[in-house]
Motif scaffolding. Structure first.
Motif, PDB file in Angstrom:
ATOM      1  N   GLU A   7      -0.215   2.761   5.566  1.00 54.50           N
ATOM      2  CA  GLU A   7      -0.868   1.712   6.347  1.00 54.50           C
ATOM      3  C   GLU A   7      -0.905   0.396   5.570  1.00 54.50           C
ATOM      4  N   ILE A   8      -1.231   0.484   4.284  1.00 50.07           N
ATOM      5  CA  ILE A   8      -1.346  -0.724   3.460  1.00 50.07           C
ATOM      6  C   ILE A   8      -0.001  -1.421   3.310  1.00 50.07           C
ATOM      7  N   VAL A   9       1.021  -0.677   2.872  1.00 49.77           N
ATOM      8  CA  VAL A   9       2.295  -1.340   2.586  1.00 49.77           C
ATOM      9  C   VAL A   9       3.009  -1.753   3.864  1.00 49.77           C
ATOM     10  N   GLY A  10       2.713  -1.068   4.971  1.00 51.39           N
ATOM     11  CA  GLY A  10       3.263  -1.523   6.248  1.00 51.39           C
ATOM     12  C   GLY A  10       2.759  -2.905   6.614  1.00 51.39           C
ATOM     13  N   LEU A  11       1.470  -3.149   6.397  1.00 49.84           N
ATOM     14  CA  LEU A  11       0.901  -4.473   6.658  1.00 49.84           C
ATOM     15  C   LEU A  11       1.471  -5.520   5.700  1.00 49.84           C
ATOM     16  N   ILE A  12       1.647  -5.141   4.444  1.00 54.69           N
ATOM     17  CA  ILE A  12       2.222  -6.090   3.478  1.00 54.69           C
ATOM     18  C   ILE A  12       3.627  -6.492   3.910  1.00 54.69           C
ATOM     19  N   ALA A  13       4.457  -5.495   4.197  1.00 56.37           N
ATOM     20  CA  ALA A  13       5.859  -5.775   4.537  1.00 56.37           C
ATOM     21  C   ALA A  13       5.983  -6.610   5.801  1.00 56.37           C
ATOM     22  N   THR A  14       5.029  -6.463   6.710  1.00 59.33           N
ATOM     23  CA  THR A  14       5.087  -7.178   7.980  1.00 59.33           C
ATOM     24  C   THR A  14       4.538  -8.590   7.892  1.00 59.33           C
ATOM     25  N   HIS A  15       3.498  -8.816   7.075  1.00 60.80           N
ATOM     26  CA  HIS A  15       2.767 -10.077   7.144  1.00 60.80           C
ATOM     27  C   HIS A  15       2.804 -10.928   5.873  1.00 60.80           C
ATOM     28  N   ALA A  16       3.197 -10.377   4.748  1.00 63.34           N
ATOM     29  CA  ALA A  16       3.240 -11.163   3.513  1.00 63.34           C
ATOM     30  C   ALA A  16       4.473 -12.069   3.512  1.00 63.34           C
ATOM     31  N   HIS A  17       4.556 -12.922   2.489  1.00 60.92           N
ATOM     32  CA  HIS A  17       5.727 -13.785   2.316  1.00 60.92           C
ATOM     33  C   HIS A  17       6.974 -12.912   2.150  1.00 60.92           C
ATOM     34  N   PRO A  18       8.129 -13.330   2.667  1.00 60.93           N
ATOM     35  CA  PRO A  18       9.344 -12.520   2.525  1.00 60.93           C
ATOM     36  C   PRO A  18       9.719 -12.218   1.075  1.00 60.93           C
ATOM     37  N   GLU A  19       9.254 -13.045   0.138  1.00 60.08           N
ATOM     38  CA  GLU A  19       9.565 -12.815  -1.279  1.00 60.08           C
ATOM     39  C   GLU A  19       8.419 -12.119  -2.010  1.00 60.08           C
ATOM     40  N   VAL A  20       7.518 -11.494  -1.269  1.00 63.99           N
ATOM     41  CA  VAL A  20       6.389 -10.816  -1.890  1.00 63.99           C
ATOM     42  C   VAL A  20       6.859  -9.724  -2.862  1.00 63.99           C
ATOM     43  N   VAL A  21       6.093  -9.564  -3.934  1.00 68.00           N
ATOM     44  CA  VAL A  21       6.312  -8.468  -4.873  1.00 68.00           C
ATOM     45  C   VAL A  21       5.027  -7.650  -4.938  1.00 68.00           C
ATOM     46  N   VAL A  22       5.173  -6.347  -4.766  1.00 66.94           N
ATOM     47  CA  VAL A  22       4.029  -5.440  -4.797  1.00 66.94           C
ATOM     48  C   VAL A  22       4.065  -4.657  -6.099  1.00 66.94           C
ATOM     49  N   TYR A  23       2.985  -4.726  -6.853  1.00 68.06           N
ATOM     50  CA  TYR A  23       2.816  -3.925  -8.057  1.00 68.06           C
ATOM     51  C   TYR A  23       1.787  -2.844  -7.730  1.00 68.06           C
ATOM     52  N   ALA A  24       2.255  -1.587  -7.656  1.00 66.91           N
ATOM     53  CA  ALA A  24       1.403  -0.475  -7.232  1.00 66.91           C
ATOM     54  C   ALA A  24       1.240   0.497  -8.388  1.00 66.91           C
ATOM     55  N   GLY A  25       0.019   0.609  -8.905  1.00 66.08           N
ATOM     56  CA  GLY A  25      -0.198   1.414 -10.099  1.00 66.08           C
ATOM     57  C   GLY A  25      -1.122   2.586  -9.863  1.00 66.08           C
ATOM     58  N   GLY A  26      -0.960   3.610 -10.684  1.00 67.58           N
ATOM     59  CA  GLY A  26      -1.835   4.769 -10.591  1.00 67.58           C
ATOM     60  C   GLY A  26      -1.782   5.607 -11.842  1.00 67.58           C
ATOM     61  N   ARG A  27      -2.678   6.577 -11.920  1.00 69.76           N
ATOM     62  CA  ARG A  27      -2.671   7.556 -13.004  1.00 69.76           C
ATOM     63  C   ARG A  27      -1.570   8.577 -12.713  1.00 69.76           C
ATOM     64  N   LEU A  28      -0.826   8.953 -13.741  1.00 72.97           N
ATOM     65  CA  LEU A  28       0.308   9.849 -13.553  1.00 72.97           C
ATOM     66  C   LEU A  28      -0.089  11.148 -12.855  1.00 72.97           C
ATOM     67  N   LYS A  29      -1.269  11.679 -13.178  1.00 77.18           N
ATOM     68  CA  LYS A  29      -1.667  12.960 -12.606  1.00 77.18           C
ATOM     69  C   LYS A  29      -1.911  12.883 -11.107  1.00 77.18           C
ATOM     70  N   HIS A  30      -2.072  11.669 -10.580  1.00 77.63           N
ATOM     71  CA  HIS A  30      -2.313  11.516  -9.147  1.00 77.63           C
ATOM     72  C   HIS A  30      -1.103  10.966  -8.398  1.00 77.63           C
ATOM     73  N   MET A  31      -0.038  10.618  -9.121  1.00 72.03           N
ATOM     74  CA  MET A  31       1.137  10.029  -8.480  1.00 72.03           C
ATOM     75  C   MET A  31       2.131  11.111  -8.069  1.00 72.03           C
ATOM     76  N   THR A  32       2.820  10.868  -6.941  1.00 72.05           N
ATOM     77  CA  THR A  32       3.819  11.806  -6.443  1.00 72.05           C
ATOM     78  C   THR A  32       5.078  11.047  -6.044  1.00 72.05           C
ATOM     79  N   ILE A  33       6.177  11.791  -5.942  1.00 73.29           N
ATOM     80  CA  ILE A  33       7.431  11.197  -5.482  1.00 73.29           C
ATOM     81  C   ILE A  33       7.265  10.662  -4.062  1.00 73.29           C
ATOM     82  N   GLY A  34       6.374  11.271  -3.287  1.00 75.57           N
ATOM     83  CA  GLY A  34       6.138  10.803  -1.931  1.00 75.57           C
ATOM     84  C   GLY A  34       5.703   9.354  -1.869  1.00 75.57           C
ATOM     85  N   MET A  35       5.036   8.874  -2.911  1.00 73.23           N
ATOM     86  CA  MET A  35       4.625   7.462  -2.942  1.00 73.23           C
ATOM     87  C   MET A  35       5.846   6.546  -3.004  1.00 73.23           C
TER      88      MET A  35
END
Length: 376
Positions: free
Chosen positions: A123-151
């Motif tokens: 939901e979050i990144v869908g809104l970013i991709a649709t409404h942010a500047h076309p040159e937007v850069v997203v930095y998405a961080g997390g703890r390794l134990k909670h991160m998955t390939i699905g992200m």
């Protein structure tokens, strides 16, 4: 006034020696995005999931940024950010907004603490991709134990370029850019009918809502005994309403009652409002984003329904449920009832008796126990 990450606090969220207000992911995100942040104009930075203000206040302090737009799903996060900003002399650098097109319009950089749920991330990144500047850069961080390939996969559905940075202190940052064109159509909120309940309940859920449009088994256990709960109640509170299943079910079963659905999660509040609308009871369900019923008057309700969490982040913390028990006790009238469902291995019954009043077991199975506590 000097800014120091060590000064950040979690309050009014639960505070304990094993719980922190700033973590390694906050620091890594600010380091990875430093070059992008340095050249931003006012209003071009958005932070999402900034737990207690480290990303927002860190970016403001390190790069002199202002006009930062912020979305934090938990209300306690907003309150903690405001308190930390006031103490650091940075109250004027940011403003909180709902998860919406306005939040991301024209944004060039987004700092995102990755949510646990892939649905919330979508939901979050869908809104970013649709409404942010076309040159937007997203930095998405997390703890390794909670991160998955699905992200990574979710990010690739919305952005053409996605890559993972090097891990540091058990954290990692995924960087996404070049939104796909045309953007992916938003599926949120998702809805699901539950004809097995007999009333044909329809549930709506936005991405960050616990259990989504499904009905978790704890809530089902409480639903089964709901007809027994204070049949004459005039004011009913669903505390921690999630997608609104209990609140809407109560409104459908008791047309004369006034129902208040309360949650600190912005996603939950939006989901409950949508569920109430789907089921034709929006005029009788008042939905409130609140921290432990702080906006409700003492002794103002007859019945509270509660399926409490027992985790803070990854830590099991009984103080979370205690805070909700105390809130329920405060708003109940003498003789009012708190109906609680909880994991059977948890020892809540004695606590409920001490905080609320006489407590008896209604039903129990190997996974869940339902109790009723009568306000003394």
């Amino acid at each position: 006034m000097p800014f120091d990450f060590a000064d950040l606090r979690r309050r009014p969220d639960f505070e304990a020696p094993n719980l922190v207000a700033v973590d390694a992911t906050d620091r890594l995100l600010l380091d990875e995005a430093a070059t992008s942040l340095a050249g931003l104009a006012p209003g071009e930075l958005v932070t999402v999931g900034d737990h207690y203000g480290a990303l927002t206040l860190g970016a403001a302090h390190l790069h002199g940024l202002t006009g930062i737009r912020v979305f934090q799903d938990p209300l306690v996060g907003e309150l903690a950010l405001a308190a930390n900003a006031a103490e650091a002399g940075l109250s004027d650098v940011s403003r909180s907004l709902p998860l919406s097109p306005e939040l991301f319009a024209g944004a060039r950089v987004v700092l995102l603490q990755l949510p646990r749920s892939l649905a919330a991330l979508d939901e979050i990144v869908g809104l970013i991709a649709t409404h942010a500047h076309p040159e937007v850069v997203v930095y998405a961080g997390g703890r390794l134990k909670h991160m998955t390939i699905g992200m990574n996969d979710v990010l690739r559905e919305h952005f053409s370029v996605v890559y993972a940075g090097l891990a540091r202190q058990k954290s990692r940052v995924l960087t996404a850019s070049e939104p796909v064109d045309p953007p992916v159509e938003s599926p949120w909120p998702r809805t699901q009918r539950h004809d097995e309940l007999g009333v044909g309940l329809a549930v709506a859920a936005f991405g960050g809502t616990f259990a989504g449009s499904k009905i978790d088994i704890g809530t089902r256990a409480l639903l089964e005994v709901l007809p027994q709960a204070s049949p004459a109640a005039e004011v009913i509170v669903d505390l921690g309403c999630g997608s609104g299943v209990l609140a809407v079910s109560a409104a459908l079963a008791r047309p004369a009652a006034r129902v208040i659905a309360s949650d600190q999660s912005a996603s939950a509040v939006a989901s409950t409002a949508a569920t109430a609308e789907l089921n034709g009871v929006a005029d009788r369900v008042t939905v409130v984003r609140d921290d432990a019923l702080s906006s409700q008057a003492p002794g103002s309700c007859d019945l509270v329904l509660l399926n409490p969490p027992f985790h803070v982040d990854a830590a099991v913390e009984p103080g979370v449920a205690l805070k909700l028990f105390e809130a329920a006790s405060r708003v109940l009238r003498p003789g009012g009832e708190l109906w609680t469902v909880y994991n059977s291995h948890l020892k809540h019954r004695d606590t409920l008796a001490a905080v609320v009043g006489e407590t008896r077991q209604v039903t129990r199975n190997p996974k869940f126990t339902v109790t009723v506590s009568v306000k003394a």
